[in-house]
Design an enzyme around this catalytic site. Structure first.
Site, PDB file in Angstrom:
ATOM      1  CE  LYS A 179      -1.390  -4.683   3.371  1.00 51.48           C
ATOM      2  NZ  LYS A 179      -1.631  -5.997   2.778  1.00 51.48           N
ATOM      3  CB  SER A 223      -0.862  -0.026   1.262  1.00 54.42           C
ATOM      4  OG  SER A 223      -1.461   1.222   1.476  1.00 54.42           O
ATOM      5  CE1 TYR A 274      -3.964  -3.026   5.660  1.00 56.99           C
ATOM      6  CE2 TYR A 274      -3.543  -0.691   5.268  1.00 56.99           C
ATOM      7  CZ  TYR A 274      -3.809  -1.958   4.783  1.00 56.99           C
ATOM      8  OH  TYR A 274      -3.888  -2.171   3.418  1.00 56.99           O
TER       9      TYR A 274
HETATM   10  P1  NAD Z   1     -10.907  -7.298   1.052  1.00 58.55           P
HETATM   11  O1  NAD Z   1     -11.116  -7.338   2.529  1.00 58.55           O
HETATM   12  O2  NAD Z   1     -12.044  -6.968   0.190  1.00 58.55           O
HETATM   13  O3  NAD Z   1     -10.299  -8.700   0.572  1.00 58.55           O
HETATM   14  C1  NAD Z   1      -9.468  -9.491   1.387  1.00 58.55           C
HETATM   15  C2  NAD Z   1     -10.004 -10.927   1.310  1.00 58.55           C
HETATM   16  O4  NAD Z   1      -9.125 -11.777   2.078  1.00 58.55           O
HETATM   17  C3  NAD Z   1     -11.409 -11.081   1.884  1.00 58.55           C
HETATM   18  O5  NAD Z   1     -12.206 -11.772   0.957  1.00 58.55           O
HETATM   19  C4  NAD Z   1     -11.198 -11.881   3.167  1.00 58.55           C
HETATM   20  O6  NAD Z   1     -12.304 -12.708   3.446  1.00 58.55           O
HETATM   21  C5  NAD Z   1      -9.921 -12.649   2.858  1.00 58.55           C
HETATM   22  N1  NAD Z   1      -9.105 -12.981   4.040  1.00 58.55           N
HETATM   23  C6  NAD Z   1      -8.695 -12.141   5.019  1.00 58.55           C
HETATM   24  N2  NAD Z   1      -7.972 -12.807   5.924  1.00 58.55           N
HETATM   25  C7  NAD Z   1      -7.911 -14.104   5.504  1.00 58.55           C
HETATM   26  C8  NAD Z   1      -7.312 -15.286   6.037  1.00 58.55           C
HETATM   27  N3  NAD Z   1      -6.634 -15.276   7.191  1.00 58.55           N
HETATM   28  N4  NAD Z   1      -7.457 -16.440   5.355  1.00 58.55           N
HETATM   29  C9  NAD Z   1      -8.147 -16.475   4.196  1.00 58.55           C
HETATM   30  N5  NAD Z   1      -8.735 -15.392   3.661  1.00 58.55           N
HETATM   31  C10 NAD Z   1      -8.625 -14.226   4.309  1.00 58.55           C
HETATM   32  O7  NAD Z   1      -9.681  -6.311   0.798  1.00 58.55           O
HETATM   33  P2  NAD Z   1      -9.184  -5.651  -0.566  1.00 58.55           P
HETATM   34  O8  NAD Z   1      -9.593  -4.242  -0.539  1.00 58.55           O
HETATM   35  O9  NAD Z   1      -9.528  -6.509  -1.709  1.00 58.55           O
HETATM   36  O10 NAD Z   1      -7.622  -5.681  -0.313  1.00 58.55           O
HETATM   37  C11 NAD Z   1      -6.813  -6.732  -0.786  1.00 58.55           C
HETATM   38  C12 NAD Z   1      -5.381  -6.485  -0.345  1.00 58.55           C
HETATM   39  O11 NAD Z   1      -4.942  -5.226  -0.817  1.00 58.55           O
HETATM   40  C13 NAD Z   1      -5.180  -6.462   1.166  1.00 58.55           C
HETATM   41  O12 NAD Z   1      -3.930  -7.068   1.445  1.00 58.55           O
HETATM   42  C14 NAD Z   1      -5.139  -4.989   1.488  1.00 58.55           C
HETATM   43  O13 NAD Z   1      -4.419  -4.728   2.656  1.00 58.55           O
HETATM   44  C15 NAD Z   1      -4.436  -4.443   0.255  1.00 58.55           C
HETATM   45  N6  NAD Z   1      -4.733  -3.033  -0.004  1.00 58.55           N
HETATM   46  C16 NAD Z   1      -6.029  -2.632  -0.139  1.00 58.55           C
HETATM   47  C17 NAD Z   1      -6.321  -1.286  -0.383  1.00 58.55           C
HETATM   48  C18 NAD Z   1      -7.752  -0.827  -0.494  1.00 58.55           C
HETATM   49  O14 NAD Z   1      -7.998   0.374  -0.403  1.00 58.55           O
HETATM   50  N7  NAD Z   1      -8.720  -1.680  -0.727  1.00 58.55           N
HETATM   51  C19 NAD Z   1      -5.269  -0.364  -0.489  1.00 58.55           C
HETATM   52  C20 NAD Z   1      -3.957  -0.810  -0.365  1.00 58.55           C
HETATM   53  C21 NAD Z   1      -3.699  -2.169  -0.135  1.00 58.55           C
HETATM   54  C1  UD1 Z   2      -6.963   4.846   3.880  1.00 57.11           C
HETATM   55  C2  UD1 Z   2      -6.006   4.375   4.951  1.00 57.11           C
HETATM   56  C3  UD1 Z   2      -4.817   3.713   4.301  1.00 57.11           C
HETATM   57  C4  UD1 Z   2      -5.279   2.595   3.370  1.00 57.11           C
HETATM   58  C5  UD1 Z   2      -6.236   3.194   2.350  1.00 57.11           C
HETATM   59  C6  UD1 Z   2      -6.770   2.187   1.400  1.00 57.11           C
HETATM   60  C7  UD1 Z   2      -6.247   5.947   6.838  1.00 57.11           C
HETATM   61  C8  UD1 Z   2      -5.606   7.025   7.630  1.00 57.11           C
HETATM   62  N1  UD1 Z   2      -5.575   5.504   5.761  1.00 57.11           N
HETATM   63  O1  UD1 Z   2      -6.320   5.772   3.053  1.00 57.11           O
HETATM   64  O2  UD1 Z   2      -3.966   3.176   5.284  1.00 57.11           O
HETATM   65  O3  UD1 Z   2      -4.173   2.005   2.715  1.00 57.11           O
HETATM   66  O4  UD1 Z   2      -7.344   3.787   3.056  1.00 57.11           O
HETATM   67  O5  UD1 Z   2      -7.665   1.318   2.037  1.00 57.11           O
HETATM   68  O6  UD1 Z   2      -7.325   5.486   7.164  1.00 57.11           O
HETATM   69  N2  UD1 Z   2     -12.515  11.202   3.590  1.00 57.11           N
HETATM   70  C9  UD1 Z   2     -13.490  12.101   3.950  1.00 57.11           C
HETATM   71  N3  UD1 Z   2     -14.648  11.611   4.470  1.00 57.11           N
HETATM   72  C10 UD1 Z   2     -14.892  10.275   4.638  1.00 57.11           C
HETATM   73  C11 UD1 Z   2     -13.879   9.355   4.257  1.00 57.11           C
HETATM   74  C12 UD1 Z   2     -12.705   9.862   3.744  1.00 57.11           C
HETATM   75  O7  UD1 Z   2     -13.316  13.301   3.834  1.00 57.11           O
HETATM   76  O8  UD1 Z   2     -15.967   9.903   5.123  1.00 57.11           O
HETATM   77  C13 UD1 Z   2     -11.264  11.727   3.023  1.00 57.11           C
HETATM   78  C14 UD1 Z   2     -10.037  11.356   3.840  1.00 57.11           C
HETATM   79  O9  UD1 Z   2      -9.787  12.322   4.803  1.00 57.11           O
HETATM   80  C15 UD1 Z   2      -8.962  11.308   2.745  1.00 57.11           C
HETATM   81  C16 UD1 Z   2      -9.719  10.875   1.487  1.00 57.11           C
HETATM   82  O10 UD1 Z   2     -11.092  11.123   1.769  1.00 57.11           O
HETATM   83  O11 UD1 Z   2      -8.483  12.592   2.531  1.00 57.11           O
HETATM   84  C17 UD1 Z   2      -9.539   9.406   1.169  1.00 57.11           C
HETATM   85  O12 UD1 Z   2      -9.835   8.664   2.341  1.00 57.11           O
HETATM   86  P1  UD1 Z   2      -9.861   7.064   2.345  1.00 57.11           P
HETATM   87  O13 UD1 Z   2     -10.732   6.575   1.268  1.00 57.11           O
HETATM   88  O14 UD1 Z   2     -10.169   6.635   3.742  1.00 57.11           O
HETATM   89  O15 UD1 Z   2      -8.388   6.656   1.959  1.00 57.11           O
HETATM   90  P2  UD1 Z   2      -6.980   7.096   2.629  1.00 57.11           P
HETATM   91  O16 UD1 Z   2      -7.167   7.917   3.814  1.00 57.11           O
HETATM   92  O17 UD1 Z   2      -6.141   7.659   1.543  1.00 57.11           O
END
Ligand code: NAD
Ligand code: UD1
Length: 341
Positions: free
Chosen positions: A154, A125, A150
């Site tokens: 990472k 991330s 969290y």
């Molecule tokens: P998500 O929660 O939708 O998907 C994760 C999946 O993993 C889920 O289906 C959950 O049931 C499964 N899971 C969790 N723990 C498990 C375990 N112990 N055994 C088996 N299955 C398990 O999340 P996502 O948004 O698709 O994110 C996927 C990856 O990307 C994660 O590693 C997350 O940290 C990373 N990531 C996500 C974002 C974001 O904004 N969505 C941003 C940066 C990084």
């Molecule tokens: C968040 C997480 C980050 C994670 C990422 C993707 C925090 C501090 N960071 O990032 O670790 O990797 O999600 O899952 O939580 N916002 C509003 N109102 C809301 C929600 C969000 O104004 O109700 C604003 C936030 O202040 C930010 C932007 O929208 O400026 C994006 O927020 P968000 O979607 O939560 O993502 P990040 O904060 O970038």
């Protein structure tokens, strides 16, 4: 070629499974459904006309991971999405996060030695950069002290993989640092399924527009940006999914015995919260109730990707716009409402 996708029923995992199946790969999924639904499998099947193999178990169970890899030594690659991802929850329950995001990763890497081909892709991330000193953020930017458990999982996850690549002579791995993934598949068969009150901006916006929430709170309008709200790099999940296929192909084609690489995955364009709200209003035709609220602790002012490395080395760049992503997120929200009715 068979690819294992852990967390393949989650938000990013399910879109990546679709991209892999569409490219002709065989896919098997491990997911414990802790943050997803079995219905996603049906959504994937409707889009691709293929049903991936599905294994429902928890990756924290070391014996099960070991037995799985023993039985599937013919895997050509592993994409490891499974993790817990809620920042606030990680502050309240850090051990859940270290166990799920780091222990499970260790079990995966310990057992990858059983595979004939050791190709590994990790979901990292942009949170690893914290408040970056310069923008856009390159892969060489300093890794700052994590703002949350969290974020720390990472950073530690990347260290674990790098050290393991140094020690295991034929392990090849790529960490992908996602910026802000949003949107849904154009078919509206799969999308994001936030459990409870969404913490992220776009699901909060779509739930407000559909009437599930009263109003969006914009967290702070006194930041040192043009309109005072925070800036992020919002990437369409379909573009993001595509990047995993490209990264996998880089590993599969690499002649090198071992390697470890890191790539940013973003659009390279920063958008402020107010810009996202306006773009959403434009594509949905909905006026969004919103108010200005205090800053959210832990938020960085601005983060957007330098995309040069992904373009030059992977030959990948995003094709879809912020408007495309918001429109797909809105259509997905409408579909969820219809399904609920
Ligand atoms: P998500 O929660 O939708 O998907 C994760 C999946 O993993 C889920 O289906 C959950 O049931 C499964 N899971 C969790 N723990 C498990 C375990 N112990 N055994 C088996 N299955 C398990 O999340 P996502 O948004 O698709 O994110 C996927 C990856 O990307 C994660 O590693 C997350 O940290 C990373 N990531 C996500 C974002 C974001 O904004 N969505 C941003 C940066 C990084
Ligand atoms: C968040 C997480 C980050 C994670 C990422 C993707 C925090 C501090 N960071 O990032 O670790 O990797 O999600 O899952 O939580 N916002 C509003 N109102 C809301 C929600 C969000 O104004 O109700 C604003 C936030 O202040 C930010 C932007 O929208 O400026 C994006 O927020 P968000 O979607 O939560 O993502 P990040 O904060 O970038």
């Amino acid at each position: 070629m068979k690819i294992l996708v852990t967390g393949g029923l989650g938000f990013i995992g399910s879109h990546t499974v679709v991209a892999l199946l569409e490219k002709g790969y065989d896919v098997c999924i491990i997911d414990n459904l802790s943050n997803s639904s079995i219905d996603v499998l049906e959504g994937i099947a409707k889009i691709t006309q293929k049903i991936p193999q599905f294994f429902n178990f928890d990756l924290r169970n070391q014996e099960k991971v070991e037995a799985f890899f023993k039985e599937h030594h013919d895997l050509a690659g592993v994409i490891h999405f499974a993790a817990s991802k809620a920042v606030g929850e990680s502050v309240e329950n850090p051990l859940l996060y270290y166990e799920n995001n780091n222990n499970a990763l260790v079990y995966m890497l310990k057992n990858i030695s059983q595979l004939n081909q050791k190709n590994f892709i990790f979901s990292s991330s942009c949170t690893v950069y914290g408040e970056a000193d310069t923008l856009p953020i390159t892969e060489g930017a300093a890794i700052k002290k994590a703002e949350s458990p969290y974020g720390n999982t990472k950073q530690i996850g990347e260290d674990i993989i790098r050290d393991t690549c140094n020690a295991v002579s034929d392990l090849k791995a790529i960490s992908l640092r996602y910026f802000n993934p949003i949107g849904a598949h154009s078919s509206t068969e799969i999308g994001e399924l936030p459990i409870g009150t969404p913490q992220n901006l776009v699901p909060y916006i779509t739930q407000t527009a559909i009437g599930q929430r009263d109003e969006l709170s914009i967290f702070g309008d006194d930041y040192p940006t043009e309109d005072g709200t925070c800036i992020r790099d919002y990437i369409h999940v379909v573009d993001l999914a595509e990047a995993h296929v490209v990264a996998l192909e880089r590993l599969l084609q690499s002649e090198k015995k071992a390697s470890y690489e890191v790539f940013n995955l973003g659009t390279g364009k920063g958008s402020s919260v107010k810009e996202v709200v306006s773009a959403f209003e434009k594509v949905s035709g909905q006026e969004l109730n919103h108010t200005i609220a205090p800053r959210r602790p832990g938020d960085v002012v601005a983060a957007y990707a330098d995309t040069e490395k992904a373009q030059d080395v992977l030959g990948w760049q995003t094709k879809l716009t912020l408007e495309d992503a918001l429109e797909s997120a809105w259509k997905w929200q409408l579909k969820l409402k219809e399904a609920d009715a």
